[in-house]
Design a protein around this motif. Structure first.
Motif, short mmCIF file in Angstrom:
data_model
loop_
_atom_site.label_atom_id
_atom_site.label_comp_id
_atom_site.label_asym_id
_atom_site.label_seq_id
_atom_site.Cartn_x
_atom_site.Cartn_y
_atom_site.Cartn_z
N LEU A 35 8.24 4.93 -2.55
CA LEU A 35 7.67 4.88 -3.89
C LEU A 35 7.12 6.26 -4.27
O LEU A 35 6.47 6.93 -3.46
CB LEU A 35 6.56 3.85 -3.97
N VAL A 74 3.47 6.94 -3.54
CA VAL A 74 3.17 7.05 -2.10
C VAL A 74 3.66 8.39 -1.57
O VAL A 74 3.00 9.01 -0.72
CB VAL A 74 3.80 5.87 -1.32
N VAL A 80 2.48 -2.49 4.51
CA VAL A 80 2.32 -1.44 3.50
C VAL A 80 0.86 -0.99 3.44
O VAL A 80 -0.04 -1.72 3.85
CB VAL A 80 2.76 -1.94 2.11
N ALA A 81 0.66 0.21 2.91
CA ALA A 81 -0.71 0.74 2.73
C ALA A 81 -1.57 0.58 3.98
O ALA A 81 -2.73 0.20 3.91
CB ALA A 81 -1.38 0.06 1.53
N ALA A 113 -1.90 -6.32 3.38
CA ALA A 113 -1.32 -5.02 3.73
C ALA A 113 -0.73 -5.02 5.13
O ALA A 113 0.39 -4.54 5.37
CB ALA A 113 -2.38 -3.93 3.60
N TRP A 123 7.99 1.01 0.98
CA TRP A 123 6.71 1.47 0.43
C TRP A 123 6.63 2.99 0.43
O TRP A 123 6.16 3.59 -0.54
CB TRP A 123 5.58 0.86 1.25
N ARG A 152 0.06 5.87 2.51
CA ARG A 152 1.13 5.45 3.42
C ARG A 152 0.64 4.36 4.37
O ARG A 152 1.36 3.47 4.75
CB ARG A 152 1.62 6.69 4.20
#
Length: 209
Positions: free
Chosen positions: A199, A202, A128-129, A123, A196, A209
């Motif tokens: 999406l 998200v 991302v995330a 990640a 990301w 996020r």
């Protein structure tokens, strides 16, 4: 003669008007400087994010394959070794000492630990995330901090703990950095953070996020 020299100096001395013209010619200078500072800040955070991701990824790879650094060759997870047994089984200080001993080598503990290292590492590296990664990484750092228990001056057997700082060790610093990276959306630069964020899942669940 004196009057002529004075008039000549006055008519040819244009510094004030030059300053005014210069100021008008670059009306966006302050905005450009500010934008440059923001860009530099974004890349600094992005660099910290990638490096932090490599810390987690390297730990996962070394413990999985036994590269001979923290994990001896032939003792990796893939060779049948336990990534948690050695560390948790040798905890010798703190209020959770017996609890960590009971967790050492347990399949659920091994899988959670290794998946945590891999997930947080990927990640951070990809950008991302970052919010879920910050939560998971902070929990891992808190447990590892408790396993080493820096506040103690002595271990259970009475020997010196060799703690360098009773509170602010590297686990705390890592946790703070993880939270900071998520707070500033550090995945938007040198990462896939913007993609990301677009999406649908998200957008509907901001905590991803």
């Amino acid at each position: 003669m004196a009057m002529h020299q004075s008039t000549h100096r006055g008519s040819g001395f244009h510094l004030p008007s030059s300053r005014r013209n210069g100021a008008v010619s670059v009306p966006g200078a302050a905005d450009s400087v500010e934008a440059g500072a923001l860009t530099a800040r974004a890349f600094v955070f992005a660099s910290a994010r990638v490096l932090m991701g490599f810390v987690f990824l390297w730990a996962f790879l070394d413990k999985t394959f036994g590269f001979g650094y923290a994990t001896a060759s032939g003792k990796g997870w893939i060779d049948g070794g336990s990534p948690t047994e050695g560390f948790l089984g040798h905890v010798a200080v703190g209020p959770m000492e017996s609890t960590f001993h009971s967790w050492a080598g347990a399949a659920w503990a091994v899988w959670l630990f290794m998946l945590g290292l891999l997930g947080v590492g990927l990640a951070l590296t990809a950008g991302v995330a970052l919010r879920p990664a910050a939560v998971a990484g902070t929990v891992m750092m808190a447990l590892m901090w408790a396993a080493e228990w820096p506040p103690a001056k002595h271990l259970s057997d009475g020997s010196a703990s060799m703690s360098t700082n009773p509170f602010a060790d590297y686990h705390v610093l890592y946790a703070v950095l993880l939270i900071a990276l998520a707070a500033v959306s550090a995945g938007d630069a040198l990462g896939l953070g913007r993609l990301w964020a677009r999406l649908p899942i998200v957008r509907d669940h901001a905590w991803l996020r």
